[in-house]
Design a protein around this motif. Structure first.
Motif, mmCIF file in Angstrom:
data_model
loop_
_atom_site.group_PDB
_atom_site.id
_atom_site.type_symbol
_atom_site.label_atom_id
_atom_site.label_comp_id
_atom_site.label_asym_id
_atom_site.label_seq_id
_atom_site.Cartn_x
_atom_site.Cartn_y
_atom_site.Cartn_z
ATOM 1 N N PRO A 100 0.820 -1.200 0.000
ATOM 2 C CA PRO A 100 0.000 0.000 0.000
ATOM 3 C C PRO A 100 0.861 1.261 0.000
ATOM 4 N N GLN A 101 0.216 2.392 -0.007
ATOM 5 C CA GLN A 101 0.912 3.649 0.210
ATOM 6 C C GLN A 101 1.174 3.802 1.712
ATOM 7 N N HIS A 102 2.361 4.336 2.012
ATOM 8 C CA HIS A 102 2.741 4.584 3.395
ATOM 9 C C HIS A 102 2.780 6.091 3.618
ATOM 10 N N PHE A 103 2.176 6.533 4.706
ATOM 11 C CA PHE A 103 1.986 7.957 4.938
ATOM 12 C C PHE A 103 2.917 8.523 6.000
ATOM 13 N N GLY A 104 3.213 9.814 5.852
ATOM 14 C CA GLY A 104 3.832 10.564 6.927
ATOM 15 C C GLY A 104 2.776 11.014 7.927
ATOM 16 N N ASP A 105 3.204 11.729 8.965
ATOM 17 C CA ASP A 105 2.281 12.168 10.012
ATOM 18 C C ASP A 105 1.588 13.482 9.697
ATOM 19 N N ASN A 117 -17.924 -0.448 8.546
ATOM 20 C CA ASN A 117 -18.376 -0.708 7.182
ATOM 21 C C ASN A 117 -17.958 0.395 6.212
ATOM 22 N N CYS A 118 -17.885 0.001 4.956
ATOM 23 C CA CYS A 118 -17.511 0.937 3.906
ATOM 24 C C CYS A 118 -18.194 0.496 2.616
ATOM 25 N N ALA A 119 -18.851 1.447 1.966
ATOM 26 C CA ALA A 119 -19.436 1.174 0.663
ATOM 27 C C ALA A 119 -18.558 1.807 -0.400
ATOM 28 N N TYR A 120 -18.253 1.075 -1.442
ATOM 29 C CA TYR A 120 -17.459 1.659 -2.519
ATOM 30 C C TYR A 120 -18.329 1.785 -3.758
ATOM 31 N N SER A 121 -17.856 2.576 -4.689
ATOM 32 C CA SER A 121 -18.754 2.979 -5.775
ATOM 33 C C SER A 121 -18.449 2.343 -7.123
ATOM 34 N N ASN A 122 -17.208 1.901 -7.307
ATOM 35 C CA ASN A 122 -16.810 1.491 -8.658
ATOM 36 C C ASN A 122 -16.621 -0.021 -8.733
ATOM 37 N N SER A 123 -17.427 -0.682 -9.510
ATOM 38 C CA SER A 123 -17.335 -2.134 -9.621
ATOM 39 C C SER A 123 -16.032 -2.577 -10.286
ATOM 40 N N ALA A 124 -15.317 -1.656 -10.925
ATOM 41 C CA ALA A 124 -14.036 -2.006 -11.555
ATOM 42 C C ALA A 124 -12.860 -1.929 -10.586
ATOM 43 N N SER A 125 -13.092 -1.465 -9.381
ATOM 44 C CA SER A 125 -12.002 -1.402 -8.398
ATOM 45 C C SER A 125 -11.502 -2.808 -8.087
ATOM 46 N N ASP A 126 -10.189 -2.964 -8.043
ATOM 47 C CA ASP A 126 -9.633 -4.314 -7.908
ATOM 48 C C ASP A 126 -8.811 -4.525 -6.645
ATOM 49 N N TYR A 127 -8.728 -3.500 -5.820
ATOM 50 C CA TYR A 127 -7.877 -3.609 -4.632
ATOM 51 C C TYR A 127 -8.398 -2.637 -3.594
ATOM 52 N N PHE A 128 -8.394 -3.083 -2.334
ATOM 53 C CA PHE A 128 -8.985 -2.285 -1.260
ATOM 54 C C PHE A 128 -8.066 -2.317 -0.046
ATOM 55 N N ILE A 129 -8.039 -1.190 0.651
ATOM 56 C CA ILE A 129 -7.157 -1.061 1.817
ATOM 57 C C ILE A 129 -7.949 -0.457 2.972
ATOM 58 N N TRP A 130 -7.620 -0.871 4.171
ATOM 59 C CA TRP A 130 -8.102 -0.210 5.381
ATOM 60 C C TRP A 130 -6.923 0.487 6.055
ATOM 61 N N TYR A 131 -7.179 1.755 6.450
ATOM 62 C CA TYR A 131 -6.199 2.525 7.193
ATOM 63 C C TYR A 131 -6.778 2.915 8.547
ATOM 64 N N LYS A 132 -5.884 3.096 9.499
ATOM 65 C CA LYS A 132 -6.218 3.601 10.825
ATOM 66 C C LYS A 132 -5.484 4.919 11.031
ATOM 67 N N GLN A 148 -2.291 4.856 8.951
ATOM 68 C CA GLN A 148 -1.429 3.687 9.113
ATOM 69 C C GLN A 148 -2.115 2.490 8.464
ATOM 70 N N PHE A 149 -1.401 1.807 7.591
ATOM 71 C CA PHE A 149 -1.942 0.632 6.914
ATOM 72 C C PHE A 149 -2.308 -0.462 7.916
ATOM 73 N N ILE A 150 -3.523 -1.038 7.734
ATOM 74 C CA ILE A 150 -3.950 -2.134 8.604
ATOM 75 C C ILE A 150 -3.953 -3.450 7.829
ATOM 76 N N ILE A 151 -4.740 -3.484 6.746
ATOM 77 C CA ILE A 151 -4.912 -4.711 6.005
ATOM 78 C C ILE A 151 -5.440 -4.376 4.624
ATOM 79 N N ASP A 152 -5.174 -5.245 3.661
ATOM 80 C CA ASP A 152 -5.671 -5.024 2.310
ATOM 81 C C ASP A 152 -6.272 -6.315 1.758
#
Lengths: 112, 111
Positions: free
Chosen positions: A100-105, B22-37, B45-49
């Motif tokens: 993924p993309q990695h972010f700064g603060d 929960n999260c709703a996305y809009s584009n059926s062509a999207s091929d990859y998804f990420i959750w950030y905290k 901060q990347f959590i999981i994809d």
């Protein structure tokens, strides 16, 4: 771990000033990004760079420019700051073709 | 506090319970998804994809579920802890290789 460092956490500038926001990453990533984050709008892409000296406009490039002279550094420039550019600015990097993309603060910029 | 947290939907859970964001996305062509905290004062901060050819992916205490039929993504956090308090947002990748970010959900964990 990937480290993306933004030079300032908080910045206060006046309207009309030229403002430089700096971002450095230490993982030899090809791709770098600048976003702004505003309440209710999420992250919006300003500019990105696929590699040194390359740049592409994002969704909201107006009023901004960028510079990528070295691979590790990506600078965002506000040519003549305006109050509507008050925002949180986030820099990110990723490897070419990677996720993924990695972010700064972030840099919280206030334009008075 | 950080103004990024204003106007966000909020999920309040008790410590030790499971959380579902929960999260709703809009584009059926999207091929990859990420959750950030994003914690207060910090960057995302990347959590999981998860890729679109999968329905489920598990990490440490987190699970992401993808329902392409209804274009819905969820993040499940098991045994929620006070340190999980943050804003969580999803992102989808479209064919242009850019990420499109959601506006986020604030998770509040109370004892």
């Amino acid at each position: 771990d990937v480290k993306v460092t933004q030079s300032s956490r908080y910045l206060v500038k006046r309207t009309g000033e030229k403002v430089f926001l700096e971002c450095v990453q230490d993982m030899d990533h090809e791709n770098m990004f600048w976003y702004r984050q505003d309440p209710g709008l999420g992250l919006r892409l300003i500019y990105f760079s696929y590699d040194v000296k390359m740049k592409e406009k994002g969704d909201i490039p107006e009023g901004y420019s960028v510079s990528r002279e070295k691979k590790e550094r990506f600078s965002l420039i506000l040519e003549s700051a305006s109050t509507n550019q008050t925002s949180m600015y986030l820099c990110a990097s990723r490897a070419l073709g990677g996720q993924p993309q990695h972010f700064g603060d972030g840099t919280r910029l206030s334009i008075l | 506090g950080e103004s990024v947290g204003l106007h966000l939907p909020t999920l309040s859970v008790q410590e030790g319970d499971n959380s579902i964001i929960n999260c709703a996305y809009s584009n059926s062509a999207s091929d990859y998804f990420i959750w950030y905290k994003q914690e207060s004062g910090k960057g995302p901060q990347f959590i999981i994809d998860i890729r679109s050819n999968m329905d489920k992916r598990q990490g440490q205490r987190v699970t992401v579920l993808l329902n392409k039929t209804v274009k819905h993504l969820s993040l499940q956090i098991a045994a929620t802890q006070p340190g999980d308090s943050a804003v969580y947002f999803c992102a989808e990748r479209r064919r242009t290789d850019k990420l499109i970010f959601g506006t986020g959900t604030r998770l509040q964990v109370f004892p």
